[in-house]
Structures are given as C-alpha cells and as structure tokens.
Design a protein around this motif. Structure first.
Motif, PDB file in Angstrom:
ATOM      1  N   SER A 131     -37.024  76.426  68.339  1.00 57.85           N
ATOM      2  CA  SER A 131     -37.242  77.050  67.048  1.00 57.85           C
ATOM      3  C   SER A 131     -38.737  77.181  66.840  1.00 57.85           C
ATOM      4  N   ASP A 132     -39.126  78.215  66.099  1.00 56.52           N
ATOM      5  CA  ASP A 132     -40.542  78.360  65.782  1.00 56.52           C
ATOM      6  C   ASP A 132     -41.003  77.290  64.796  1.00 56.52           C
ATOM      7  N   ARG A 133     -40.042  76.684  64.099  1.00 56.61           N
ATOM      8  CA  ARG A 133     -40.372  75.661  63.114  1.00 56.61           C
ATOM      9  C   ARG A 133     -39.434  74.473  63.273  1.00 56.61           C
ATOM     10  N   PHE A 134     -39.897  73.315  62.863  1.00 53.15           N
ATOM     11  CA  PHE A 134     -39.014  72.156  62.853  1.00 53.15           C
ATOM     12  C   PHE A 134     -39.277  71.320  61.611  1.00 53.15           C
ATOM     13  N   LEU A 135     -38.277  70.516  61.246  1.00 49.89           N
ATOM     14  CA  LEU A 135     -38.339  69.653  60.080  1.00 49.89           C
ATOM     15  C   LEU A 135     -38.100  68.225  60.540  1.00 49.89           C
ATOM     16  N   PHE A 136     -39.074  67.340  60.311  1.00 55.49           N
ATOM     17  CA  PHE A 136     -38.928  65.949  60.720  1.00 55.49           C
ATOM     18  C   PHE A 136     -38.428  65.122  59.548  1.00 55.49           C
ATOM     19  N   GLU A 137     -37.261  64.483  59.722  1.00 58.08           N
ATOM     20  CA  GLU A 137     -36.649  63.691  58.658  1.00 58.08           C
ATOM     21  C   GLU A 137     -36.762  62.196  58.877  1.00 58.08           C
ATOM     22  N   GLY A 138     -37.224  61.758  60.053  1.00 58.90           N
ATOM     23  CA  GLY A 138     -37.314  60.318  60.309  1.00 58.90           C
ATOM     24  C   GLY A 138     -35.936  59.685  60.309  1.00 58.90           C
ATOM     25  N   PHE A 139     -35.816  58.508  59.681  1.00 52.63           N
ATOM     26  CA  PHE A 139     -34.532  57.817  59.584  1.00 52.63           C
ATOM     27  C   PHE A 139     -33.802  58.272  58.322  1.00 52.63           C
ATOM     28  N   LEU A 140     -32.521  58.592  58.454  1.00 55.59           N
ATOM     29  CA  LEU A 140     -31.700  58.920  57.305  1.00 55.59           C
ATOM     30  C   LEU A 140     -31.307  57.639  56.577  1.00 55.59           C
ATOM     31  N   PRO A 141     -30.797  57.739  55.338  1.00 57.79           N
ATOM     32  CA  PRO A 141     -30.344  56.538  54.613  1.00 57.79           C
ATOM     33  C   PRO A 141     -29.246  55.815  55.379  1.00 57.79           C
ATOM     34  N   ARG A 142     -28.980  54.566  54.988  1.00 54.20           N
ATOM     35  CA  ARG A 142     -27.981  53.753  55.680  1.00 54.20           C
ATOM     36  C   ARG A 142     -26.546  54.057  55.221  1.00 54.20           C
TER      37      ARG A 142
END
Length: 284
Positions: A131-142
């Motif tokens: 993808s030309d772009r990406f979104l970094f979310e790290g760790f999701l909630p538990r």
C-alpha cells in the motif's frame, strides 16, 4: 556523528533480533556517550558486550521514568550525552521513551535520531500486503469487545494496518478479525524477524488461522492487514436483502442475520449490521 562535549539525547535504534543489524553510527554513539538509558539493562548489556562497548547502562522504563527524567535532564544540562535505546528496534515505538524526549525538547536540549532496525517496517516490506500508506496501531486492547470496536472502526480504512501482538493472544485476535473484517481480507504475520527461525504466514484470515493451528509461536508477532478495497465487497445490498428474506420469515434476530452475512459472504461485521439496518426495530 557523535559530538564530543555537547550534552544531547541520542535516540538509537538497536537490532530486532540479528545482532548484525546495527549501524556503524549507532556503534559510534554507544561507545562515546556518557551512559545508555535502557529499557532492560540485561538485554542492552548483552548487545554492548557483543561489540565490546563498556559504556555504563542505566535502567529507564515506565515504572521509574518520573524519578529518572529529572536526573537525565540535569546531566545533559551539565554537558553529558545519553543514548536512549529500547530492548529491540527503534525507541518510542510502543515503549516509554516519549516522555524523556518531550522533556528534553522542552528544555531546549538537542535530540538526535540514529535510525536503524524497525520491526513494523521490516514486516511491512516482506508482507506482500502493499500500500502507498500504512496505519500503525501497535497493541490493540485486551478485552474482546474493545478489540471488536477498534477493528470495526478500522474496517474500511484503505491503508495497510500494522499491529503488534503477543503469541498467546494471536488466535483469539484472528478469530475476532475474521468476524469483523471478513474472510477475504489478506494478512501477513511475521515472527522471529531477522532471526534464524524467521517465518511469515500469508493469506486470507481463515488461511492464516489454519496455518497457525499447528505452529508454535514464540516472541512478539507483527501483523500486517490489507487495507479495505471497495472492489472486493462480496455482494450488493439488494441481493443481500433478498437473501435475508427467509431469515426474516423465521424471526431471526439482527445478531443472527449479521453472523450469517459475516460467515457466508465474508462481510465485515459493522457493514453487515448496516445492511440489515432496515430491520432495526427488531430486538436481538
């Protein structure tokens, strides 16, 4: 290049697995700063010993940052330089370094990045999910409900999405991902990146779940999720309304109808509820 006699904070990227993945500049900085602020001094000491670097290590993490930051600022003001490192990869990516950087900038002291290894970029580059772009979310909630809510909010984002997850929670996450994002969404999971047993699991969410059924995951995993593509929608609204007719006749609840659309057509959960919204007066 390291500047002698100038108090400053150096943000130094370290290897994410293979100790050879460190830059010459990083080694120069680590050798010449007054001390290294490390998330886990045992991990960093092993790296420094490997390269015969004798610079002292000082512990710095979420539980002691309030007491350590004033000390670090005083030492930098006095002309000392510090290298900030995390256990692996580039600092400030899901680690406690941001508070120290913010206070250093606030004091008007120099902050120098020393770039290098990054697990999220390594995983993205080899994922096959481009993808030309990406979104970094790290760790999701538990909690499962919070995971569903977050994935629902991301379900129609066009960017590739990058997540971190612990190995013991991967299967639970994939189950929720299949429910919310549908069965056609392509993903890649990278484990043991840059190490001897580096492995990538690629395919649709159900395909990767099948692959992982017999796999033994160790260490933090990086997930890359394909962005939402309008052209891959499984079916048109009017056709689906016709399919839902028999379910209406037997009095199926909205939740049952949504599960049907998710399982049979691979439609994201949130979109499934929008499709059956005309039935919104029915109770689950």
């Amino acid at each position: 290049m390291y500047k002698h006699g100038t108090g400053a904070l150096y943000i130094v990227a370290t290897p994410i697995g293979n100790l050879k993945d460190i830059t010459l500049r990083a080694l120069d900085v680590l050798k010449n700063v007054h001390f290294v602020a490390a998330e886990d001094t045992r991990v960093t000491r092993a790296l420094l010993d490997h390269y015969q670097i004798n610079t002292p290590c000082v512990s710095y993490h979420d539980h002691n940052k309030e007491e350590k930051i004033p000390v670090f600022l005083h030492r930098m003001t006095s002309g000392e330089s510090i290298a900030l490192v995390s256990d692996q990869g580039t600092p400030l990516i899901s680690d406690p370094g941001s508070a120290l950087v913010a206070e250093t900038v606030k004091r008007g002291l120099p902050v120098h990045p020393v770039p290098g290894a990054s697990s999220l970029l390594a995983a993205l580059s080899a994922s096959g999910v481009f993808s030309d772009r990406f979104l970094f979310e790290g760790f999701l909630p538990r909690r499962s409900g919070e995971i569903r809510n977050r994935l629902s909010a991301l379900s129609e984002r066009p960017e590739a999405i990058i997540l971190f997850e612990a190995p013991n929670r991967i299967m639970k996450l994939l189950e929720i991902m299949e429910e919310v994002l549908g069965q056609e969404r392509r993903i890649c999971i990278g484990r043991e990146l840059t190490k001897l047993y580096e492995t990538f699991y690629r395919g649709t969410i159900p395909e990767v779940r099948t692959l992982l059924d017999t796999a033994c995951l160790r260490g933090e995993a990086v997930l890359v999720i394909e962005g939402f593509l309008k052209t891959t929608s499984s079916a048109k609204g009017p056709d689906l309304q016709q399919v839902l007719g028999p379910l209406r006749e037997i009095g199926a609840s909205r939740a049952d109808k949504a599960r049907f659309l998710v399982k049979v057509f691979g439609i994201p959960r949130q979109k499934a509820y929008r499709i059956i919204e005309p039935d919104g007066d029915e109770q689950d």
